[in-house]
Write an enzyme that holds these catalytic residues in place. Structure first.
Site, PDB file in Angstrom:
ATOM      1  N   ARG A  49     -41.241 -24.457 -73.557  1.00 48.04           N
ATOM      2  CA  ARG A  49     -41.961 -23.294 -74.097  1.00 48.04           C
ATOM      3  C   ARG A  49     -41.658 -23.224 -75.579  1.00 48.04           C
ATOM      4  O   ARG A  49     -40.531 -22.982 -75.998  1.00 48.04           O
ATOM      5  CB  ARG A  49     -41.502 -22.010 -73.393  1.00 48.04           C
ATOM      6  CG  ARG A  49     -42.308 -20.770 -73.816  1.00 48.04           C
ATOM      7  CD  ARG A  49     -43.745 -20.876 -73.334  1.00 48.04           C
ATOM      8  NE  ARG A  49     -44.496 -19.656 -73.570  1.00 48.04           N
ATOM      9  CZ  ARG A  49     -45.457 -19.527 -74.484  1.00 48.04           C
ATOM     10  NH1 ARG A  49     -45.738 -20.562 -75.280  1.00 48.04           N
ATOM     11  NH2 ARG A  49     -46.124 -18.401 -74.607  1.00 48.04           N
ATOM     12  N   GLY A  50     -42.698 -23.455 -76.388  1.00 47.03           N
ATOM     13  CA  GLY A  50     -42.519 -23.574 -77.826  1.00 47.03           C
ATOM     14  C   GLY A  50     -41.828 -22.398 -78.470  1.00 47.03           C
ATOM     15  O   GLY A  50     -40.917 -22.581 -79.299  1.00 47.03           O
ATOM     16  N   GLU A  51     -42.196 -21.197 -78.100  1.00 46.63           N
ATOM     17  CA  GLU A  51     -41.630 -20.020 -78.765  1.00 46.63           C
ATOM     18  C   GLU A  51     -40.147 -19.836 -78.456  1.00 46.63           C
ATOM     19  O   GLU A  51     -39.437 -19.144 -79.189  1.00 46.63           O
ATOM     20  CB  GLU A  51     -42.392 -18.758 -78.347  1.00 46.63           C
ATOM     21  CG  GLU A  51     -42.226 -18.364 -76.899  1.00 46.63           C
ATOM     22  CD  GLU A  51     -43.023 -17.109 -76.552  1.00 46.63           C
ATOM     23  OE1 GLU A  51     -42.420 -16.196 -75.970  1.00 46.63           O
ATOM     24  OE2 GLU A  51     -44.224 -17.057 -76.884  1.00 46.63           O
ATOM     25  N   ASP A  52     -39.669 -20.466 -77.380  1.00 43.82           N
ATOM     26  CA  ASP A  52     -38.255 -20.353 -77.013  1.00 43.82           C
ATOM     27  C   ASP A  52     -37.377 -21.401 -77.700  1.00 43.82           C
ATOM     28  O   ASP A  52     -36.276 -21.089 -78.171  1.00 43.82           O
ATOM     29  CB  ASP A  52     -38.081 -20.488 -75.500  1.00 43.82           C
ATOM     30  CG  ASP A  52     -38.512 -19.247 -74.738  1.00 43.82           C
ATOM     31  OD1 ASP A  52     -38.760 -18.217 -75.391  1.00 43.82           O
ATOM     32  OD2 ASP A  52     -38.611 -19.318 -73.503  1.00 43.82           O
ATOM     33  N   THR A  53     -37.835 -22.649 -77.724  1.00 44.02           N
ATOM     34  CA  THR A  53     -36.912 -23.739 -78.101  1.00 44.02           C
ATOM     35  C   THR A  53     -37.477 -24.775 -79.068  1.00 44.02           C
ATOM     36  O   THR A  53     -36.774 -25.731 -79.407  1.00 44.02           O
ATOM     37  CB  THR A  53     -36.443 -24.487 -76.836  1.00 44.02           C
ATOM     38  OG1 THR A  53     -37.574 -25.148 -76.226  1.00 44.02           O
ATOM     39  CG2 THR A  53     -35.799 -23.543 -75.834  1.00 44.02           C
ATOM     40  N   ARG A  54     -38.731 -24.611 -79.521  1.00 47.86           N
ATOM     41  CA  ARG A  54     -39.334 -25.658 -80.346  1.00 47.86           C
ATOM     42  C   ARG A  54     -38.500 -25.968 -81.587  1.00 47.86           C
ATOM     43  O   ARG A  54     -38.305 -27.121 -81.948  1.00 47.86           O
ATOM     44  CB  ARG A  54     -40.760 -25.262 -80.773  1.00 47.86           C
ATOM     45  CG  ARG A  54     -41.408 -26.302 -81.694  1.00 47.86           C
ATOM     46  CD  ARG A  54     -42.777 -25.859 -82.152  1.00 47.86           C
ATOM     47  NE  ARG A  54     -43.714 -25.746 -81.053  1.00 47.86           N
ATOM     48  CZ  ARG A  54     -44.376 -26.781 -80.536  1.00 47.86           C
ATOM     49  NH1 ARG A  54     -44.167 -28.007 -81.000  1.00 47.86           N
ATOM     50  NH2 ARG A  54     -45.221 -26.595 -79.551  1.00 47.86           N
ATOM     51  N   GLY A  82     -56.988 -22.178 -74.540  1.00 46.69           N
ATOM     52  CA  GLY A  82     -57.518 -22.378 -73.195  1.00 46.69           C
ATOM     53  C   GLY A  82     -56.424 -22.324 -72.145  1.00 46.69           C
ATOM     54  O   GLY A  82     -55.233 -22.376 -72.437  1.00 46.69           O
ATOM     55  N   GLU A 116     -48.229 -28.241 -66.552  1.00 48.21           N
ATOM     56  CA  GLU A 116     -47.415 -29.440 -66.762  1.00 48.21           C
ATOM     57  C   GLU A 116     -46.435 -29.614 -65.611  1.00 48.21           C
ATOM     58  O   GLU A 116     -46.261 -30.718 -65.082  1.00 48.21           O
ATOM     59  CB  GLU A 116     -46.641 -29.334 -68.079  1.00 48.21           C
ATOM     60  CG  GLU A 116     -47.473 -29.500 -69.330  1.00 48.21           C
ATOM     61  CD  GLU A 116     -46.667 -29.242 -70.599  1.00 48.21           C
ATOM     62  OE1 GLU A 116     -47.271 -29.245 -71.685  1.00 48.21           O
ATOM     63  OE2 GLU A 116     -45.442 -29.035 -70.492  1.00 48.21           O
TER      64      GLU A 116
END
Length: 372
Positions: A49-54, A82, A116
């Site tokens: 999840r990008g907002e958590d760990t990117r 989408g 995913e």
């Protein structure tokens, strides 16, 4: 160079190498230009999840994976567009040997992440896809039961589904939610690594890289031999090894030829490219030399082979015949063995030996013969 097979009562096969095109100058040692393995574009797909760990854990992990020659797919898209999984992400998952799933607090808020996850677990069932779950400051029980942040996220997906006015889309959405729930429950039950503050991220990532490298057999990649002008030889041995042709009925394939024309290089190449397809493997070099020149050399080599292809055993064995028995049992249960040794007139040793289940690949020099 002649390739033939001969050992006890087991069946044999043969084919001929063109010796003239196999000078030592055509066999190069060094890193292969192929980064992953045949049939796969990537070693690892990163699901997160990008907002958590990117910009924190996942970024550090990605850099460490690349530094250790582990070909990794990481989606650079920062904004999801989408509901459905992008075709390129689906392709990347199917083209990867393994997936690292960073299960963080907001993982389930992303329909992309959930889609995913569903596909990754499907690949695990159908394609020997290896999954490395990382429970990043979340408890597996919350994921399994969809509680806390995971429960909130799934409730929001359900609300969105119920607000859908199109009956067909609402039905499809409901089916997806069921798949997501099943996937979350399943991944929570897998053995994974927990990062919860008890140890630093640097140490955690180092241990994870070791595990991934071991499971995917990455360690041999940096010294993978490059074979120039040996396509036919590679294809033949690979075809025989994997039973790609019904005509390959031999149990043992022996490659003989003068020193320096690439027998060992071919064996290393086949091992490096195909050992990852099996549950266990062992590559042992210079058996005869180690047996002759080292104290307890044979016993040490048998221990190494036995440890590589069977479950660890705390019982110390000091008798070579007992190790022989253990090795036979391990092979009988379908383990694969890759062995390399040096030939000897007095002993039944071969220069290189590769065994898959009940198949064996050996190499010897022309002046030596395998005893019947």
């Amino acid at each position: 160079m002649i390739v033939h097979s001969k050992f006890a009562q087991r069946s044999s096969s043969s084919f001929e190498f063109e010796e003239g095109s196999s000078s030592s100058s055509e066999l190069l040692e060094g890193p292969s230009s192929t980064s992953s393995t045949p049939g796969h574009t990537y070693d690892v797909f990163l699901s997160f999840r990008g907002e958590d760990t990117r910009h924190s854990f996942t970024d550090h992990l990605h850099k460490s994976l690349k530094a250790n020659l582990i070909e990794t797919f990481l989606d650079d898209e920062k904004i999801e567009t989408g509901e459905d999984l992008k075709p390129e992400l689906e392709t990347a998952i199917k083209a990867s040997r393994a997936s690292v799933i960073v299960l963080s607090n907001n993982y389930a808020t992303s329909t992309w992440c959930l889609n995913e996850l569903v596909l990754i677990l499907q690949q695990r069932k159908t394609s020997r896809h290896i999954v490395f779950p990382i429970f990043y400051h979340v408890a597996p029980t919350y994921i399994k039961k969809q509680e806390e942040s995971f429960g909130v996220a799934m409730a929001k997906h359900k609300q969105k589904m119920e607000a859908e006015t199109d009956a067909t889309k609402r039905s499809e959405f409901a089916q997806k939610i069921n798949l997501w729930k099943e996937a979350l429950t399943q991944v929570a039950g897998l053995k994974g690594e927990h990062l919860n503050g008890s140890r630093g991220e640097t140490e955690f990532i180092e241990e994870l890289i070791k595990d991934i490298s071991s499971r995917l057999r990455i360690t041999s990649r940096s010294v993978l031999p490059q074979l120039i002008g040996r396509d036919n030889s590679k294809k033949f041995v690979t075809s025989w090894l994997k039973d790609a042709a019904s005509s390959h009925t031999a149990d043992i394939l022996t490659i003989s030829g003068m020193a320096g024309i690439g027998k060992t290089t071919l064996a290393k190449y086949v091992h490096a490219f195909h050992s990852h397809e099996f549950d266990s493997s062992s590559f042992i070099e210079d058996i005869s030399g180690k047996c002759h020149n080292q104290y307890n050399g044979l016993l040490n080599l048998q221990k190494q082979l036995c440890d590589d292809i069977s479950k660890p055993n705390s019982i110390q064995v000091h008798d070579a015949s007992r190790y022989t028995s253990q090795i036979e049992k391990a092979v009988a249960f379908g383990c694969i063995t890759w062995k390399q040794s040096f030939s000897s007139r007095k002993q039944n040793y071969s220069n290189n030996r590769v065994q898959m289940a009940d198949k064996e690949l050996c190499t010897i020099q022309d002046e030596y013969q395998l005893q019947a």
